[in-house]
Design a protein around this motif. Structure first.
Motif, PDB file in Angstrom:
ATOM      1  N   ALA A 133      37.043   2.213  13.263  1.00  0.00           N
ATOM      2  CA  ALA A 133      37.977   3.484  13.368  1.00  0.00           C
ATOM      3  C   ALA A 133      38.249   3.465  12.191  1.00  0.00           C
ATOM      4  O   ALA A 133      39.664   4.323  12.466  1.00  0.00           O
ATOM      5  CB  ALA A 133      39.376   1.978  14.306  1.00  0.00           C
ATOM      6  N   GLY A 134      37.886   3.482  11.178  1.00  0.00           N
ATOM      7  CA  GLY A 134      38.307   4.864  10.171  1.00  0.00           C
ATOM      8  C   GLY A 134      39.055   4.676   9.256  1.00  0.00           C
ATOM      9  O   GLY A 134      39.743   4.834   8.177  1.00  0.00           O
ATOM     10  N   ILE A 135      39.316   2.677   8.907  1.00  0.00           N
ATOM     11  CA  ILE A 135      40.865   2.069   7.923  1.00  0.00           C
ATOM     12  C   ILE A 135      40.389   2.860   6.538  1.00  0.00           C
ATOM     13  O   ILE A 135      40.026   2.999   6.097  1.00  0.00           O
ATOM     14  CB  ILE A 135      40.567   0.587   7.880  1.00  0.00           C
ATOM     15  N   ASP A 136      41.590   2.676   5.909  1.00  0.00           N
ATOM     16  CA  ASP A 136      42.422   3.598   4.937  1.00  0.00           C
ATOM     17  C   ASP A 136      41.440   2.424   3.493  1.00  0.00           C
ATOM     18  O   ASP A 136      40.781   3.913   3.040  1.00  0.00           O
ATOM     19  CB  ASP A 136      44.109   3.784   4.900  1.00  0.00           C
ATOM     20  N   HIS A 137      41.416   1.845   3.928  1.00  0.00           N
ATOM     21  CA  HIS A 137      40.515   0.794   2.847  1.00  0.00           C
ATOM     22  C   HIS A 137      39.427   0.022   3.055  1.00  0.00           C
ATOM     23  O   HIS A 137      39.892  -0.985   2.800  1.00  0.00           O
ATOM     24  CB  HIS A 137      41.486   0.351   1.545  1.00  0.00           C
ATOM     25  N   PRO A 138      38.106   0.778   3.556  1.00  0.00           N
ATOM     26  CA  PRO A 138      37.477   0.128   4.271  1.00  0.00           C
ATOM     27  C   PRO A 138      36.650  -0.873   3.194  1.00  0.00           C
ATOM     28  O   PRO A 138      35.774  -2.316   3.909  1.00  0.00           O
ATOM     29  CB  PRO A 138      36.244   0.831   4.295  1.00  0.00           C
ATOM     30  N   GLU A 139      37.294  -1.222   1.983  1.00  0.00           N
ATOM     31  CA  GLU A 139      36.659  -2.031   1.336  1.00  0.00           C
ATOM     32  C   GLU A 139      37.145  -3.215   1.269  1.00  0.00           C
ATOM     33  O   GLU A 139      36.190  -4.424   1.753  1.00  0.00           O
ATOM     34  CB  GLU A 139      36.927  -1.908  -0.539  1.00  0.00           C
ATOM     35  N   ARG A 140      38.307  -3.459   2.077  1.00  0.00           N
ATOM     36  CA  ARG A 140      38.336  -4.918   2.539  1.00  0.00           C
ATOM     37  C   ARG A 140      38.494  -5.655   3.427  1.00  0.00           C
ATOM     38  O   ARG A 140      38.259  -6.355   3.887  1.00  0.00           O
ATOM     39  CB  ARG A 140      40.160  -4.276   2.625  1.00  0.00           C
ATOM     40  N   ASN A 155      23.277 -14.888   3.866  1.00  0.00           N
ATOM     41  CA  ASN A 155      23.479 -13.534   3.061  1.00  0.00           C
ATOM     42  C   ASN A 155      23.323 -12.801   2.615  1.00  0.00           C
ATOM     43  O   ASN A 155      23.927 -12.185   1.163  1.00  0.00           O
ATOM     44  CB  ASN A 155      23.050 -15.267   1.884  1.00  0.00           C
ATOM     45  N   VAL A 156      22.225 -12.689   3.223  1.00  0.00           N
ATOM     46  CA  VAL A 156      21.577 -10.368   2.985  1.00  0.00           C
ATOM     47  C   VAL A 156      22.501  -9.614   3.413  1.00  0.00           C
ATOM     48  O   VAL A 156      23.631  -9.170   2.283  1.00  0.00           O
ATOM     49  CB  VAL A 156      20.164 -10.547   3.358  1.00  0.00           C
ATOM     50  N   ALA A 157      23.495 -10.257   4.105  1.00  0.00           N
ATOM     51  CA  ALA A 157      24.560  -9.052   4.981  1.00  0.00           C
ATOM     52  C   ALA A 157      25.515  -9.082   3.832  1.00  0.00           C
ATOM     53  O   ALA A 157      26.530  -8.120   3.976  1.00  0.00           O
ATOM     54  CB  ALA A 157      24.649  -9.298   6.252  1.00  0.00           C
ATOM     55  N   ALA A 158      25.414 -10.684   4.008  1.00  0.00           N
ATOM     56  CA  ALA A 158      27.351 -11.344   2.554  1.00  0.00           C
ATOM     57  C   ALA A 158      26.612 -10.328   1.675  1.00  0.00           C
ATOM     58  O   ALA A 158      28.042  -9.126   1.577  1.00  0.00           O
ATOM     59  CB  ALA A 158      27.493 -12.424   2.493  1.00  0.00           C
ATOM     60  N   TYR A 159      25.772 -10.341   1.136  1.00  0.00           N
ATOM     61  CA  TYR A 159      25.181  -9.609  -0.063  1.00  0.00           C
ATOM     62  C   TYR A 159      25.912  -7.759  -0.031  1.00  0.00           C
ATOM     63  O   TYR A 159      26.371  -7.180  -1.065  1.00  0.00           O
ATOM     64  CB  TYR A 159      24.412 -10.240  -0.275  1.00  0.00           C
ATOM     65  N   GLN A 160      25.066  -7.467   0.673  1.00  0.00           N
ATOM     66  CA  GLN A 160      25.307  -6.133   0.989  1.00  0.00           C
ATOM     67  C   GLN A 160      26.602  -5.663   1.500  1.00  0.00           C
ATOM     68  O   GLN A 160      26.878  -4.652   0.758  1.00  0.00           O
ATOM     69  CB  GLN A 160      24.317  -5.309   2.357  1.00  0.00           C
ATOM     70  N   ASP A 161      27.620  -6.224   2.007  1.00  0.00           N
ATOM     71  CA  ASP A 161      29.380  -6.295   2.196  1.00  0.00           C
ATOM     72  C   ASP A 161      29.442  -6.269   1.007  1.00  0.00           C
ATOM     73  O   ASP A 161      30.717  -5.097   0.270  1.00  0.00           O
ATOM     74  CB  ASP A 161      29.401  -6.938   3.332  1.00  0.00           C
ATOM     75  N   TYR A 162      29.545  -7.161   0.066  1.00  0.00           N
ATOM     76  CA  TYR A 162      29.995  -7.133  -1.199  1.00  0.00           C
ATOM     77  C   TYR A 162      29.902  -6.310  -2.354  1.00  0.00           C
ATOM     78  O   TYR A 162      30.215  -5.362  -2.015  1.00  0.00           O
ATOM     79  CB  TYR A 162      30.010  -7.855  -1.782  1.00  0.00           C
ATOM     80  N   LEU A 163      28.448  -5.631  -2.175  1.00  0.00           N
ATOM     81  CA  LEU A 163      27.976  -4.572  -2.719  1.00  0.00           C
ATOM     82  C   LEU A 163      28.933  -3.509  -2.387  1.00  0.00           C
ATOM     83  O   LEU A 163      29.355  -2.982  -2.888  1.00  0.00           O
ATOM     84  CB  LEU A 163      26.088  -4.361  -2.569  1.00  0.00           C
ATOM     85  N   THR A 164      28.960  -3.085  -1.112  1.00  0.00           N
ATOM     86  CA  THR A 164      29.560  -1.784  -0.284  1.00  0.00           C
ATOM     87  C   THR A 164      30.889  -1.946  -0.617  1.00  0.00           C
ATOM     88  O   THR A 164      31.585  -0.978  -1.759  1.00  0.00           O
ATOM     89  CB  THR A 164      29.445  -1.581   1.288  1.00  0.00           C
ATOM     90  N   TRP A 172      37.741  -3.682  -8.553  1.00  0.00           N
ATOM     91  CA  TRP A 172      37.275  -4.866  -7.971  1.00  0.00           C
ATOM     92  C   TRP A 172      36.479  -5.863  -8.679  1.00  0.00           C
ATOM     93  O   TRP A 172      36.134  -6.505  -7.947  1.00  0.00           O
ATOM     94  CB  TRP A 172      37.196  -4.568  -6.546  1.00  0.00           C
ATOM     95  N   THR A 173      37.742  -6.576  -9.660  1.00  0.00           N
ATOM     96  CA  THR A 173      36.802  -7.763 -10.170  1.00  0.00           C
ATOM     97  C   THR A 173      36.340  -8.929  -9.407  1.00  0.00           C
ATOM     98  O   THR A 173      35.418  -9.781 -10.284  1.00  0.00           O
ATOM     99  CB  THR A 173      37.295  -7.915 -11.499  1.00  0.00           C
ATOM    100  N   ALA A 174      36.775  -9.021  -8.592  1.00  0.00           N
ATOM    101  CA  ALA A 174      36.621 -10.272  -7.675  1.00  0.00           C
ATOM    102  C   ALA A 174      35.671 -10.137  -7.104  1.00  0.00           C
ATOM    103  O   ALA A 174      34.887 -11.160  -7.191  1.00  0.00           O
ATOM    104  CB  ALA A 174      37.845 -10.812  -6.724  1.00  0.00           C
ATOM    105  N   VAL A 175      35.237  -9.239  -6.809  1.00  0.00           N
ATOM    106  CA  VAL A 175      34.117  -8.350  -5.963  1.00  0.00           C
ATOM    107  C   VAL A 175      32.854  -9.312  -6.705  1.00  0.00           C
ATOM    108  O   VAL A 175      32.028  -9.100  -6.861  1.00  0.00           O
ATOM    109  CB  VAL A 175      34.075  -7.503  -5.027  1.00  0.00           C
ATOM    110  N   ARG A 176      32.927  -8.642  -8.075  1.00  0.00           N
ATOM    111  CA  ARG A 176      31.860  -8.139  -8.740  1.00  0.00           C
ATOM    112  C   ARG A 176      31.539 -10.055  -9.277  1.00  0.00           C
ATOM    113  O   ARG A 176      29.841 -10.036  -9.071  1.00  0.00           O
ATOM    114  CB  ARG A 176      33.118  -7.831 -10.311  1.00  0.00           C
ATOM    115  N   ARG A 177      32.180 -10.643  -9.358  1.00  0.00           N
ATOM    116  CA  ARG A 177      32.657 -12.096  -9.265  1.00  0.00           C
ATOM    117  C   ARG A 177      31.300 -12.710  -8.121  1.00  0.00           C
ATOM    118  O   ARG A 177      30.626 -13.797  -8.608  1.00  0.00           O
ATOM    119  CB  ARG A 177      34.099 -12.931  -9.803  1.00  0.00           C
ATOM    120  N   GLU A 178      32.246 -12.356  -7.329  1.00  0.00           N
ATOM    121  CA  GLU A 178      31.776 -12.892  -5.645  1.00  0.00           C
ATOM    122  C   GLU A 178      29.957 -12.587  -5.939  1.00  0.00           C
ATOM    123  O   GLU A 178      28.568 -12.894  -5.864  1.00  0.00           O
ATOM    124  CB  GLU A 178      31.675 -12.719  -4.577  1.00  0.00           C
TER     125      GLU A 178
END
Length: 188
Positions: A133-140, A155-164, A172-178
């Motif tokens: 739908a085009g959310i303003d902050h898609p990273e969230r 885990n593959v899909a989770a990794y890809q979404d964290y990377l995106t 976003w340092t918390a995502v880097r830690r993930e």
């Protein structure tokens, strides 16, 4: 011989900074009204009984128009989620939709509530809807979806979404830690 790439999590049991899903409040600007106070509390991360009282007080006034009422439901849902009441938050989000609230951010909030309610497939669906739908902050939304994928052991899909999410918000340092918890392994 085919080479398969797999992604494994270093420690599933580790408590992570992103164990809480991302959410988004809905702006209400109405001077010094209780609805404005509810929004301010949600925006300023005031998640306590006083914040909840402001939101509840807003509903005591019949003068709110439909849009303000819907946005106040969204803001109260954010507060409720962060107070550990995801079922009540989900009901408020549904009430906002019933009043015609359609912003992509509501799907982000649905995904957060579903994560907290241990409904990962619903969380994936809602986060995907927010992205589409085009959310303003898609990273969230990508983070919420990553958390849900981890819950489903994808885990593959989770990794890809964290990377995106990190590509969209490199600070976003918390995502880097993930992402640091994941290890890419070669399964030949």
């Amino acid at each position: 011989m085919k080479t398969k790439l797999a992604i494994a999590i270093a420690s599933l049991a580790a408590a992570t900074a992103l164990s809480a899903p991302a959410f988004s409040q809905s702006m209400v600007v109405v001077g010094r009204s209780a609805a404005a106070g509810c929004y301010q509390n949600a925006a300023m991360h005031q998640f306590d009984m006083a914040a909840l009282r402001d939101c509840n007080a807003a509903f005591d006034h019949n003068m709110m128009d439909r849009d303000t009422r819907a946005r106040t439901y969204v803001n109260r849902a954010v507060i409720l989620m962060n107070m550990g009441q995801p079922l009540s938050a989900l009901r408020d989000l549904e009430d906002a939709v019933d009043l015609g609230f359609e912003a992509p951010e509501i799907q982000l909030n649905f995904s957060a509530a579903y994560v907290r309610l241990n409904r990962p497939q619903d969380a994936v669906d809602a986060a995907t809807a927010a992205i589409e739908a085009g959310i303003d902050h898609p990273e969230r939304a990508y983070v919420n979806r990553a958390i849900a994928y981890e819950m489903m052991e994808n885990n593959v899909a989770a990794y890809q979404d964290y990377l995106t999410a990190l590509e969209l918000d490199p600070d976003w340092t918390a995502v880097r830690r993930e992402l640091d918890r994941f290890r890419i392994v070669n399964n030949s």
